[in-house]
Write an enzyme that holds these catalytic residues in place. Structure first.
Site, PDB file in Angstrom:
ATOM      1  N   GLY A 177       0.820  -1.213   0.000  1.00 38.84           N
ATOM      2  CA  GLY A 177       0.000   0.000   0.000  1.00 38.84           C
ATOM      3  C   GLY A 177       0.844   1.249   0.000  1.00 38.84           C
ATOM      4  N   ALA A 178       1.937   1.218  -0.767  1.00 35.44           N
ATOM      5  CA  ALA A 178       2.927   2.299  -0.709  1.00 35.44           C
ATOM      6  C   ALA A 178       2.617   3.476  -1.621  1.00 35.44           C
ATOM      7  CB  ALA A 178       4.314   1.743  -1.053  1.00 35.44           C
TER       8      ALA A 178
ATOM      9  N   ARG B 196       0.062   5.611  -1.626  1.00 39.23           N
ATOM     10  CA  ARG B 196      -0.685   6.759  -1.114  1.00 39.23           C
ATOM     11  C   ARG B 196      -0.727   6.754   0.407  1.00 39.23           C
ATOM     12  NH1 ARG B 196      -7.065   5.308  -1.648  1.00 39.23           N
ATOM     13  NH2 ARG B 196      -6.926   3.133  -1.008  1.00 39.23           N
TER      14      ARG B 196
ATOM     15  N   VAL C 175      -2.653  -8.221  -2.460  1.00 40.51           N
ATOM     16  CA  VAL C 175      -2.083  -8.823  -1.258  1.00 40.51           C
ATOM     17  C   VAL C 175      -2.958  -9.941  -0.695  1.00 40.51           C
ATOM     18  CG1 VAL C 175      -0.855  -6.692  -0.667  1.00 40.51           C
ATOM     19  CG2 VAL C 175      -3.106  -7.160   0.361  1.00 40.51           C
TER      20      VAL C 175
ATOM     21  N   ASN D 101       1.001  -2.373   5.260  1.00 42.21           N
ATOM     22  CA  ASN D 101       0.165  -1.175   5.353  1.00 42.21           C
ATOM     23  C   ASN D 101      -1.098  -1.266   4.501  1.00 42.21           C
ATOM     24  OD1 ASN D 101      -0.359   1.890   5.670  1.00 42.21           O
ATOM     25  ND2 ASN D 101      -0.102   1.643   3.459  1.00 42.21           N
TER      26      ASN D 101
ATOM     27  N   SER E 113      -4.902  -0.066  13.705  1.00 40.94           N
ATOM     28  CA  SER E 113      -5.745   1.125  13.831  1.00 40.94           C
ATOM     29  C   SER E 113      -6.323   1.179  15.236  1.00 40.94           C
ATOM     30  CB  SER E 113      -6.893   1.068  12.820  1.00 40.94           C
ATOM     31  OG  SER E 113      -7.876   2.054  13.086  1.00 40.94           O
TER      32      SER E 113
ATOM     33  N   TYR F 177     -13.736  -3.758   9.370  1.00 42.63           N
ATOM     34  CA  TYR F 177     -12.447  -3.064   9.462  1.00 42.63           C
ATOM     35  C   TYR F 177     -11.846  -3.222  10.854  1.00 42.63           C
ATOM     36  CZ  TYR F 177      -9.028   0.744   9.035  1.00 42.63           C
ATOM     37  OH  TYR F 177      -7.869   1.485   9.017  1.00 42.63           O
TER      38      TYR F 177
ATOM     39  N   ALA G 163     -12.474  -5.535  13.064  1.00 43.71           N
ATOM     40  CA  ALA G 163     -12.104  -6.933  13.270  1.00 43.71           C
ATOM     41  C   ALA G 163     -10.768  -7.247  12.593  1.00 43.71           C
ATOM     42  CB  ALA G 163     -13.197  -7.856  12.730  1.00 43.71           C
TER      43      ALA G 163
ATOM     44  N   LYS H 203      -8.342  -5.150  11.947  1.00 44.40           N
ATOM     45  CA  LYS H 203      -7.250  -4.450  12.632  1.00 44.40           C
ATOM     46  C   LYS H 203      -6.976  -5.039  14.019  1.00 44.40           C
ATOM     47  CE  LYS H 203      -6.299  -1.542   9.336  1.00 44.40           C
ATOM     48  NZ  LYS H 203      -5.003  -1.612   8.617  1.00 44.40           N
TER      49      LYS H 203
ATOM     50  N   ILE I  28      -6.158  10.024  10.632  1.00 40.42           N
ATOM     51  CA  ILE I  28      -5.024  10.581   9.891  1.00 40.42           C
ATOM     52  C   ILE I  28      -5.529  11.162   8.574  1.00 40.42           C
ATOM     53  CG2 ILE I  28      -2.745  10.095   8.934  1.00 40.42           C
ATOM     54  CD1 ILE I  28      -2.899   9.636  11.948  1.00 40.42           C
TER      55      ILE I  28
END
Length: 246
Positions: free
Chosen positions: A12-13, A15, A64, A90, A142, A155, A157, A159, A188
């Site tokens: 996930g590089a 952005r 991924v 990421n 997160s 989401y 679950a 994380k 963020i």
């Protein structure tokens, strides 16, 4: 340059937080393997900026969530760079909705990318790190994985699962001198939060520091966890959230 000569594989590089981590690592001398899902232009731009900082960088497209594609990607990075020293998981997606209305496909998609994707890359980098008895694994979790969040059962679950994965891998690999830690960002400023009105932010009142964080603030912690200064830290979950989840 604390990471000079190291090679970092970052999913996930292209952005947001992944981009900030890639460029922060490059500034510290690390070569960058930028893994992206679909936005080739964004990943290439990150690589060009990294190259301008004097390091090697190359972009690799990979879903991924695919065990086999992740394996092929790790093999390609190892061949191109001669090794892998740092892994940053990421890559992540959201498919928000209340549990009552959430489709099974949306639950599965988030778990497959956010949690299984991290497992795939850890699995395939595992023998590389074990062989040389060194390596740093950083998983981007997160605060949702710590607190839960309405409308984000899938989401949160994923994380939370990433935190359990982090601690288990840390225990497995500690005897080989390999560290595995997680970063838990709060709100963020990324594409995921772009819809929030920054001038009248309803979340600001929930954050003790009264503002959203910047990707670069997460990246600086990642630099520390990737470097030698964190060699005695493993299995930790460190929040970068302005105090939201304290």
């Amino acid at each position: 340059m604390s990471l000079k000569g190291k090679t970092a594989l970052i999913t996930g590089a292209g952005r947001g937080i992944g981009r900030a981590i890639a460029l922060a690592f490059a500034k510290e001398g690390a070569n960058i393997a930028a893994i992206y899902a679909g936005n080739a232009q964004a990943a290439q731009e990150v690589c060009q900026q990294a190259i301008q900082l004097g390091v090697q960088a190359k972009a690799y497209q990979c879903d991924v969530s695919s065990f086999d594609l992740a394996k092929q990607t790790v093999q390609a990075v190892q061949k191109d760079f001669g090794g892998i020293d740092i892994l940053v998981n990421n890559a992540g997606i959201t498919r928000d909705g209340l549990v009552y209305t959430m489709k099974e496909a949306d639950f599965n998609a988030v778990l497959d990318t956010n949690l299984k994707g991290a497992f795939h890359f850890i699995k395939h980098c595992y023998p590389i790190f074990v062989k040389k008895r060194a390596g740093k694994i950083i998983n981007i979790s997160s605060v949702s994985g710590l607190m839960g969040n309405g409308g984000q059962a899938n989401y949160a679950a994923s994380k939370a699962g990433l935190i359990g994965l982090t601690k288990s891998v840390a225990r497995e690999l500690a005897g080989r001198g390999i560290c595995c830690n997680a970063i838990a960002p709060g709100f963020i400023e990324t594409d995921m939060t772009a819809a929030i009105d920054k001038e009248d932010n309803p979340l600001a009142g929930l954050i003790p520091l009264r503002r959203m964080g910047k990707p670069e603030e997460v990246a600086q912690l990642a630099v520390f966890l990737a470097g030698s200064g964190s060699d005695y830290i493993t299995g930790e979950v460190i929040r970068v959230d302005g105090g939201l989840a304290m």
